[in-house]
Design an enzyme around this catalytic site. Structure first.
Site, PDB file in Angstrom:
ATOM      1  N   CYS A 113       0.978  -1.256   0.150  1.00  0.00           N
ATOM      2  CA  CYS A 113      -0.093  -0.002   0.020  1.00  0.00           C
ATOM      3  C   CYS A 113       0.819   1.417  -0.004  1.00  0.00           C
ATOM      4  CB  CYS A 113      -0.936  -0.050   1.084  1.00  0.00           C
ATOM      5  SG  CYS A 113      -2.087  -1.346   1.228  1.00  0.00           S
ATOM      6  N   HIS A 255      -2.920   6.920   4.209  1.00  0.00           N
ATOM      7  CA  HIS A 255      -3.272   5.740   3.527  1.00  0.00           C
ATOM      8  C   HIS A 255      -4.823   5.579   3.864  1.00  0.00           C
ATOM      9  CE1 HIS A 255      -3.746   2.182   1.662  1.00  0.00           C
ATOM     10  NE2 HIS A 255      -3.531   1.490   2.575  1.00  0.00           N
ATOM     11  N   ASN A 285     -10.240   0.274   1.309  1.00  0.00           N
ATOM     12  CA  ASN A 285      -8.685   0.487   0.962  1.00  0.00           C
ATOM     13  C   ASN A 285      -8.457  -0.150  -0.424  1.00  0.00           C
ATOM     14  OD1 ASN A 285      -5.821  -0.077   0.850  1.00  0.00           O
ATOM     15  ND2 ASN A 285      -6.005  -1.332   2.946  1.00  0.00           N
TER      16      ASN A 285
HETATM   17  C1  LIG Z   1      -9.274  -5.869  10.164  1.00  0.00           C
HETATM   18  C2  LIG Z   1      -9.745  -5.311  11.138  1.00  0.00           C
HETATM   19  C3  LIG Z   1     -10.975  -4.242  10.817  1.00  0.00           C
HETATM   20  C4  LIG Z   1     -10.215  -6.228  12.264  1.00  0.00           C
HETATM   21  O1  LIG Z   1     -10.876  -5.652  13.468  1.00  0.00           O
HETATM   22  P1  LIG Z   1     -10.356  -6.186  15.013  1.00  0.00           P
HETATM   23  O2  LIG Z   1     -10.850  -5.448  15.813  1.00  0.00           O
HETATM   24  O3  LIG Z   1      -8.737  -6.443  14.943  1.00  0.00           O
HETATM   25  O4  LIG Z   1     -10.932  -7.762  14.908  1.00  0.00           O
HETATM   26  P2  LIG Z   1     -10.270  -9.170  15.065  1.00  0.00           P
HETATM   27  O5  LIG Z   1      -9.576  -9.566  13.781  1.00  0.00           O
HETATM   28  O6  LIG Z   1      -9.594  -9.093  16.421  1.00  0.00           O
HETATM   29  O7  LIG Z   1     -11.729 -10.112  15.154  1.00  0.00           O
HETATM   30  C5  LIG Z   1     -12.552  -9.666  15.939  1.00  0.00           C
HETATM   31  C6  LIG Z   1     -13.845 -10.588  15.637  1.00  0.00           C
HETATM   32  O8  LIG Z   1     -14.693 -10.099  14.675  1.00  0.00           O
HETATM   33  C7  LIG Z   1     -14.651 -11.096  13.614  1.00  0.00           C
HETATM   34  N1  LIG Z   1     -14.791 -10.696  12.438  1.00  0.00           N
HETATM   35  C8  LIG Z   1     -13.810 -10.663  11.771  1.00  0.00           C
HETATM   36  N2  LIG Z   1     -14.258 -10.102  10.516  1.00  0.00           N
HETATM   37  C9  LIG Z   1     -15.640 -10.057  10.594  1.00  0.00           C
HETATM   38  C10 LIG Z   1     -16.727  -9.310   9.936  1.00  0.00           C
HETATM   39  N3  LIG Z   1     -16.386  -8.864   8.669  1.00  0.00           N
HETATM   40  N4  LIG Z   1     -17.856  -9.090  10.276  1.00  0.00           N
HETATM   41  C11 LIG Z   1     -18.212  -9.816  11.453  1.00  0.00           C
HETATM   42  N5  LIG Z   1     -17.231 -10.271  12.263  1.00  0.00           N
HETATM   43  C12 LIG Z   1     -15.992 -10.372  11.987  1.00  0.00           C
HETATM   44  C13 LIG Z   1     -13.451 -12.323  14.023  1.00  0.00           C
HETATM   45  O9  LIG Z   1     -13.899 -13.543  13.682  1.00  0.00           O
HETATM   46  C14 LIG Z   1     -13.408 -12.144  15.629  1.00  0.00           C
HETATM   47  O10 LIG Z   1     -14.526 -13.187  16.315  1.00  0.00           O
HETATM   48  P3  LIG Z   1     -14.067 -13.699  17.547  1.00  0.00           P
HETATM   49  O11 LIG Z   1     -13.698 -12.797  18.434  1.00  0.00           O
HETATM   50  O12 LIG Z   1     -15.332 -14.531  17.629  1.00  0.00           O
HETATM   51  O13 LIG Z   1     -12.929 -14.836  16.969  1.00  0.00           O
HETATM   52  C15 LIG Z   1      -8.655  -4.485  11.967  1.00  0.00           C
HETATM   53  O14 LIG Z   1      -7.695  -5.350  12.503  1.00  0.00           O
HETATM   54  C16 LIG Z   1      -7.726  -3.661  11.244  1.00  0.00           C
HETATM   55  O15 LIG Z   1      -8.329  -2.811  10.576  1.00  0.00           O
HETATM   56  N6  LIG Z   1      -6.521  -3.994  10.893  1.00  0.00           N
HETATM   57  C17 LIG Z   1      -5.734  -3.418   9.875  1.00  0.00           C
HETATM   58  C18 LIG Z   1      -5.983  -3.951   8.757  1.00  0.00           C
HETATM   59  C19 LIG Z   1      -5.501  -3.052   7.321  1.00  0.00           C
HETATM   60  O16 LIG Z   1      -5.753  -2.051   7.330  1.00  0.00           O
HETATM   61  N7  LIG Z   1      -4.870  -3.737   6.574  1.00  0.00           N
HETATM   62  C20 LIG Z   1      -4.354  -3.025   5.103  1.00  0.00           C
HETATM   63  C21 LIG Z   1      -2.971  -2.132   5.800  1.00  0.00           C
HETATM   64  S1  LIG Z   1      -2.112  -1.613   4.237  1.00  0.00           S
END
Ligand SMILES: CC(C)(COP(=O)(O)OP(=O)(O)OC[C@H]1O[C@@H](n2cnc3c(N)ncnc32)[C@H](O)[C@@H]1OP(=O)(O)O)[C@@H](O)C(=O)NCCC(=O)NCCS
Length: 328
Positions: A113, A255, A285
């Site tokens: 990215c 970003h 994104n």
């Molecule tokens: C991806 C992101 C939004 C997930 O949020 P989070 O708070 O970290 O969530 P987690 O991955 O810890 O998952 C929490 C729960 O939500 C659930 N979950 C994941 N995706 C889900 C969705 N689309 N809908 C509902 N629930 C979801 C998971 O299964 C997990 O459930 P569990 O607790 O029963 O296991 C967050 O981690 C993030 O923004 N990360 C950066 C990603 C990014 O920007 N990447 C590109 C950078 S260039």
């Protein structure tokens, strides 16, 4: 001293909208979960005939039009992308041909990215060295082609689109232009963000397809921690390098990964949200596409005016992270 100034900016997104409501029909998720964790409400998805080069070509035409320049004026094309049309030839060569440009140097940069800011940094260095005069610097991705729509933890995040800048050599008297770029990387993090197959490590096979290894694999919560800290660090590096303070920045264009990362970074840097550009809610994104798409939207909506100081930064797979300070 030679400096590169922005003469034109353009962007392109596919027409088709994939809303959170549409995603509810595909995976087990909710609008509330997506919006509260990411701020994303919808994203654009390319139709099956639209390639990365098509979006790059359209964005470039708009940037050239704004610059009041002809394609033949361009002597360098750099595209930041992780979704090239093909592994080779470079998508920049395809864009060169689409635009009818002859002989200009053309190559792609793979820096996740951060690919657009890496491309900007390389083009800026070439221009300041005097080797090239007018560059098309493009950031574009069609992430829908490598997104696993059975994986709810990633498929809600990504969209397609991109943008282009025309960067030209200037004598520097106006004080405008690219004031600085800083680019960094830290290998060893492919466990948290990668596309496993399709390269020399896991060439395409029936097995790699069955294992869904041609799709993005990401550990979002681990990446989140790196994102906020490294985006803060590289923005501070740019501010310090230019002897500026946070108050001197007219617009921060980070970003567009998700609003929680953007808000946390802005808070650490002391930027009120009025000084932060956000369009992730409507595009998701778009990887390398995110910064030039946001710059085009910010400029065309009047959020960026000539003479403004604009700070951009990004982080992506690698890890890679980068910033640029621009006097518009
Ligand atoms: C991806 C992101 C939004 C997930 O949020 P989070 O708070 O970290 O969530 P987690 O991955 O810890 O998952 C929490 C729960 O939500 C659930 N979950 C994941 N995706 C889900 C969705 N689309 N809908 C509902 N629930 C979801 C998971 O299964 C997990 O459930 P569990 O607790 O029963 O296991 C967050 O981690 C993030 O923004 N990360 C950066 C990603 C990014 O920007 N990447 C590109 C950078 S260039």
């Amino acid at each position: 001293m030679l400096r590169s100034i922005i003469k034109g900016v353009g962007s392109c997104v596919p027409d088709k909208i994939l809303s959170n409501e549409d995603l509810l029909k595909i995976v087990d998720t909710s609008d509330d979960w997506i919006v509260s964790r990411t701020g994303i409400k919808e994203r654009r998805i390319a139709d099956k005939n639209t390639k990365t080069s098509d979006i790059a070509t359209e964005a470039s035409k708009k940037a050239l039009e704004m610059a009041n320049m002809e394609p033949c004026d361009i002597d360098l094309i750099i595209i930041g992308t992780v979704t090239p049309d093909m592994i080779f030839p470079a998508t920049s060569c395809i864009v060169q041909n689409n635009l009818g440009i002859k002989k200009a140097a053309a190559f792609d940069i793979s820096a996740g990215c951060a690919g657009f800011i890496y491309s900007l940094s390389v083009a800026d260095s070439f221009i300041k060295s005097g080797q090239f005069k007018n560059a098309l610097v493009i950031g574009v991705d069609v992430l829908s082609r490598i997104t696993d729509y059975t994986d709810r933890s990633t498929c809600v995040l990504f969209g397609d689109g991109g943008g282009a800048l025309v960067l030209s050599a200037d004598n520097g008297e106006s004080g405008r232009g690219i004031l600085s770029t800083h680019i960094h990387s830290e290998g060893g993090h492919d466990d948290i963000l990668k596309l496993p197959a399709g390269g020399s490590n896991i060439p395409a096979s029936a097995e790699s397809v069955n294992n869904r290894e041609h799709y993005i694999k990401m550990k979002g919560s681990e990446l989140f921690k790196y994102a906020v800290n490294y985006l803060k660090d590289v923005a501070q590096e740019a501010i310090k390098y230019n002897n500026l303070n946070s108050e001197d920045i007219d617009l921060f264009v980070p970003h567009q990964a998700n609003t929680r990362i953007i808000e946390a970074t802005a808070k650490k840097l002391g930027f009120p949200m009025e000084k932060v550009f956000v369009d992730v809610y409507k595009y998701g994104n778009t990887s390398s596409g995110s910064i030039p798409l946001a710059l085009d939207e910010a400029y065309r909506s009047g959020r960026i005016k000539q003479g403004d100081i604009v700070l951009v930064d990004a982080i992506g797979a690698g890890l890679t992270w980068a910033s640029a300070m621009i006097k518009w």
